[in-house]
Design an enzyme around this catalytic site. Structure first.
Site, mmCIF file in Angstrom:
data_model
loop_
_atom_site.group_PDB
_atom_site.id
_atom_site.type_symbol
_atom_site.label_atom_id
_atom_site.label_comp_id
_atom_site.label_asym_id
_atom_site.label_seq_id
_atom_site.Cartn_x
_atom_site.Cartn_y
_atom_site.Cartn_z
ATOM 1 N N LYS A 14 26.001 37.636 38.870
ATOM 2 C CA LYS A 14 25.363 36.883 37.781
ATOM 3 C C LYS A 14 24.929 35.528 38.314
ATOM 4 O O LYS A 14 25.677 34.879 39.042
ATOM 5 C CB LYS A 14 26.386 36.704 36.659
ATOM 6 C CG LYS A 14 26.024 35.668 35.627
ATOM 7 C CD LYS A 14 27.170 34.682 35.317
ATOM 8 C CE LYS A 14 27.462 33.708 36.401
ATOM 9 N NZ LYS A 14 28.335 32.581 36.035
ATOM 10 N N ASP A 141 31.629 34.712 29.898
ATOM 11 C CA ASP A 141 30.479 35.305 30.603
ATOM 12 C C ASP A 141 30.436 36.831 30.504
ATOM 13 O O ASP A 141 29.460 37.446 30.937
ATOM 14 C CB ASP A 141 30.561 34.982 32.111
ATOM 15 C CG ASP A 141 30.104 33.575 32.431
ATOM 16 O OD1 ASP A 141 29.620 32.877 31.520
ATOM 17 O OD2 ASP A 141 30.241 33.182 33.603
HETATM 18 O O1 C5P Z 1 36.015 32.386 29.422
HETATM 19 P P1 C5P Z 1 36.502 32.223 30.825
HETATM 20 O O2 C5P Z 1 37.954 32.620 30.968
HETATM 21 O O3 C5P Z 1 35.644 32.886 31.852
HETATM 22 O O4 C5P Z 1 36.425 30.672 31.141
HETATM 23 C C1 C5P Z 1 37.154 30.076 32.175
HETATM 24 C C2 C5P Z 1 37.330 28.597 31.882
HETATM 25 O O5 C5P Z 1 36.075 27.928 32.021
HETATM 26 C C3 C5P Z 1 37.787 28.286 30.473
HETATM 27 O O6 C5P Z 1 39.179 28.330 30.367
HETATM 28 C C4 C5P Z 1 37.263 26.874 30.282
HETATM 29 O O7 C5P Z 1 38.115 25.945 30.913
HETATM 30 C C5 C5P Z 1 35.968 26.888 31.081
HETATM 31 N N1 C5P Z 1 34.783 27.122 30.232
HETATM 32 C C6 C5P Z 1 34.368 26.112 29.379
HETATM 33 N N2 C5P Z 1 33.276 26.313 28.578
HETATM 34 C C7 C5P Z 1 32.592 27.467 28.619
HETATM 35 C C8 C5P Z 1 32.988 28.505 29.506
HETATM 36 C C9 C5P Z 1 34.092 28.297 30.293
HETATM 37 O O8 C5P Z 1 34.976 25.039 29.333
HETATM 38 N N3 C5P Z 1 31.520 27.610 27.829
#
Ligand code: C5P
Length: 282
Positions: A14, A141
């Protein structure tokens, strides 16, 4: 397992062609606007019905995959079975060809490929809302990776609108061999809203007019990103050179495959330890 029972899905890398961070949210996430696009190739996930559940990793980056219980593939399988196939067990193989913790989807793309493969295996329609809800629970994502085509992401990155893709544009992905924590990079964002994505124009034009707001905080964590971008920007035929996601992988889009291929050779020659991958972006 017989070959006809095995279902294999690619987990394409991605890219965030642009990533604008607009605000901190109260749930620990950030409000984004991002242009997602996908490479032609990536990791591979194979699933097959089995008597007991198993999870095996292969490929050049298998050694960098953490404990199975934490893996998003295993969590995706668990969530899928709970929702659609409570009595099923699956033998799953993850062929890890892309660097981990590197801003190109990685675990999210693998989780999405697992959901796609399991949906095919169990005859669950790909557009089932429950599948998308499982994806969103697994990570911000994962829904974009489940769609697997160019999309505009808003909210956490999981409120999606389809956009035109880049039509197979030649690209180079380069990672300096530094794993970067997404949460750590977001935590270093300076809180300044630098404005919206352009809301008209082609996807490429919108990307060119945009930015990746996580680039400065990621460079603070991993200074090698700056070197990668400097090298890529200096290559002949580069249309856009930018970091993807929270880094450290950077990409360059080229005006033709010959320019991309000579850039790949040049970068590999000056930085033999960097991961350099030639691909196309759909
Ligand atoms: O959702 P995911 O576990 O992939 O996201 C990893 C980390 O990235 C989250 O815990 C957060 O700290 C950060 N994040 C964020 N805002 C987003 C996507 C991810 O702060 N829109």
């Amino acid at each position: 397992m017989t070959p006809e029972q095995m279902t294999t899905e690619i987990a394409p890398a991605k890219l965030n062609l642009a990533l604008h961070v607009r605000a901190r949210r109260t749930d620990g996430y950030h409000e984004l606007e991002t242009l997602f696009a996908f490479a032609q190739d990536g990791d591979g996930v194979s699933v097959a019905p089995a008597g007991v559940s198993s999870f095996v990793t292969t490929g050049p980056f298998a050694g960098a995959v953490g404990p199975a219980a934490d893996n998003l593939v295993v969590r995706a399988d668990h969530a899928f079975r709970q929702a659609f196939a409570p009595d099923a067990c699956h033998a799953i193989t993850l062929d890890k060809r892309l660097p981990v913790a590197s801003g190109i989807g990685g675990g999210s793309a693998d989780a999405a490929a697992t959901l796609r493969a399991l949906a095919r295996l169990h005859g669950v329609p790909a557009e089932t809302p429950r599948l998308m809800a499982i994806a969103a629970d697994l990570g911000a994502d994962v829904p974009a990776c489940l769609v697997g085509r160019a999309t505009l992401g808003r909210g956490r990155g999981d409120a999606l609108t389809r956009i035109d893709g880049l039509g197979g544009m030649p690209a180079l992905l380069v990672n300096p061999g530094v794993a970067v924590s997404t949460a750590a990079v977001f935590a270093r964002w300076d809180g300044v809203d630098r404005g919206a994505l352009a809301d008209t124009g082609t996807t490429l034009a919108r990307a060119l007019a945009g930015r990746n707001d996580l680039q400065p905080p990621a460079e603070a964590v991993a200074p090698a990103i700056r070197d990668v971008l400097r090298r890529l920007a200096a290559c002949e035929g580069v249309v856009l050179a930018r970091m993807s996601g929270s880094g450290a992988t950077c990409f360059a889009l080229f005006d033709g495959a010959p320019a991309r291929d000579s850039a790949a050779r040049a970068v590999a020659a000056v930085a033999p330890r960097w991961w350099v991958h030639a691909t196309t972006i759909g």
